[in-house]
Write a protein that holds these residues in place. Structure first.
Motif: not given
Length: 530
Positions: A92, A95, A311
């Motif tokens: 996370t 991204v 995600v």
């Protein structure tokens, strides 16, 4: 500020009581109420202090969750929990950092990764609260609980590394990995060491009040010590709490009863205060957004919030099915999750107060004295993610749980296992009673009436669990055990009323009343447990 904080604390607890009374999600209701109350003058000045969250609110909440967690269940699911608590926050961070860098012009790459680390850890308090209320399967609750216990450590460590790079401190991948390793190892060592120390001290005492007091200060002490040696305070508190939770059977009954009551109440207060604080931050967050176009904020908010949600979904689905496809041993060892269970786990990604505390902890300037790149947008986007996920997931998660039928069916199996264990325990108690009576008859006469009462009590407890299996009083009529319990509870109520009347008449004082009431309360607790 002190008066405002006190007012916020009182209001949050009252609102939590109303939410529980109305059977609605307390975290969700408190956030919405906080958003509305942010315009109230007495609450307008309440600001979220990062140190208040990280050093006062977080340690006892982690401790309470750790005490209630099952070490055995977590060990069984260590692979999945590790992927959720370590792998997912790091994914996370990466991204969201990439998405934020391309949608927020003011953010540098390190600052964008800082935002990613800030919004990486889900706050499973709200998800587990909903799951508990709606009866999620035990394995899903174990995964959510295990994730919430450990993901803060991963995300906060990544946050420290990214923040150091953002403000201009020397930061390399090697140093980042070293920081991560030191935090993990240091946290485990401190948690095990101080957890054993706390356990040793508490087991050497015979004072439930002092034992509970030591338990109250333990999480703060352990967290502070771990942070001082550059370990993870989160990991230290979690490890110590799991250790003590496994060994709570070493404590006396009074300590266990008192600890349960104390931690349940404290957990309610702190959780209510934390979620109410989230909503109250709206004026401060908006006040920092001067000179930033609404279009830029809308685009970046939608992009970052979508990235946070997507995600998690992709990660959960990939690691729910891909490892099973690649490993026959894994398929044999772990039960296959249902599609509904996978979706609920993927959708339970609500963020919480830890993310906001980390965002507010970002300094206003770098080491060179320049403004921190994109700090107002960073704080605002964190607020959007926290409130957005709480509202989106909080409003839809109960509906998805019901629609997909993702509910536990462990009650019958638990009832059978409990009845079987109670039967074995009652037989052991009866054997021990016979041994004691045989020993005492050799020296003194034991009234046979006392032995009969004990045998009858033991038989009643042995039969009680079996009588409850799959049936209730409406199906089979009132059983002898149910009749005994009902009549004895009425007798206890009459005794309690009489003792209170005696106190009111001046025949006994309050100290005597409290002593006898405690005995009646313990017996009533035993009857209600049956």
């Amino acid at each position: 500020m002190g008066v405002s904080l006190l007012a916020a604390l009182v209001v949050s607890v009252l609102l939590a009581a109303v939410a529980r009374r109305c059977d609605v999600s307390a975290p969700l209701a408190l956030v919405v109420a906080g958003l509305a109350a942010s315009a109230v003058p007495v609450l307008h000045d309440v600001h979220l202090d990062p140190e208040l969250v990280l050093y006062v609110i977080l340690p006892p909440l982690l401790w309470s969750a750790g005490l209630e967690s099952s070490y055995v269940a977590m060990r069984k699911n260590i692979r999945t929990i590790g992927l959720l608590a370590v792998g997912l926050p790091l994914a996370t961070t990466l991204v969201v950092g990439i998405v934020a860098f391309h949608t927020v012009p003011e953010l540098t790459i390190p600052a964008a990764l800082t935002l990613g680390a800030i919004v990486a850890p889900p706050d499973a308090v709200s998800a587990t609260a909903i799951g508990r209320r709606l009866g999620l399967p035990r394995r899903i609750m174990t995964l959510l609980g295990g994730e919430s216990l450990l993901n803060d450590a991963t995300a906060l460590t990544a946050y420290k590394v990214a923040l150091a790079a953002s403000i201009g401190a020397a930061a390399t991948w090697q140093r980042g990995l070293g920081t991560f390793a030191l935090a993990a190892v240091g946290g485990i060592v401190v948690g095990v060491t101080l957890g054993m120390v706390v356990h040793y001290i508490r087991t050497r005492l015979d004072d439930p009040l002092v034992e509970s007091a030591i338990g109250l200060v333990a999480p703060f002490t352990i967290y502070l010590v771990a942070e001082e040696v550059h370990g993870s305070g989160v990991i230290a508190v979690v490890v110590a709490a799991l250790l003590l939770g496994q060994r709570e059977t070493d404590a006396g009954y009074a300590t266990r009863l008192q600890d349960t009551a104390v931690w349940k109440a404290l957990q309610l207060v702190l959780e209510s205060f934390a979620f109410f604080l989230i909503g109250l931050q709206l004026p401060k967050v908006i006040g920092e957004l001067t000179g930033i176009s609404a279009a830029t904020l809308a685009i970046s908010s939608a992009a970052v919030l979508t990235a946070v949600i997507v995600v998690r979904i992709v990660w959960v689905y990939c690691f729910a099915y891909l490892p099973r496809l690649l490993s026959a041993k894994l398929r044999a060892r772990e039960p296959a999750p249902t599609p509904g269970q996978v979706f609920i786990l993927a959708w339970a990604g609500m963020r919480g107060v830890v993310s906001l505390a980390a965002a507010f902890g970002v300094p206003a300037t770098t080491l060179s004295g320049a403004p921190f790149p994109g700090r107002p947008q960073l704080v605002f986007l964190t607020f959007v993610v926290v409130v957005g996920t709480l509202l989106l997931h909080g409003l839809t998660l109960p509906w998805f749980i019901r629609m997909l039928g993702v509910q536990g069916n462990e009650e019958q199996a638990d009832a059978i296992a409990t009845a079987a264990a109670q039967d074995r325990a009652a037989r052991a108690a009866a054997d021990r009673l016979d041994e004691l009576l045989a020993e005492q008859h050799a020296s003194t006469d034991v009234p046979e009436r006392a032995a009969e009462i004990l045998r009858a009590w033991n038989t009643r407890r042995r039969n009680a669990a079996w009588e409850r299996l799959g049936r209730d009083d409406a199906d089979i009529g009132e059983s002898p055990t149910s009749a005994f319990r009902r009549l004895r509870l009425e007798m206890l109520a009459a005794e309690r009323k009489t003792f209170i009347a005696e106190r009111d008449a001046g025949h006994i004082d309050d100290e005597v009343l409290r002593t006898v009431l405690r005995g009646l309360d313990l017996e009533e607790a035993t009857l209600n447990r049956d």
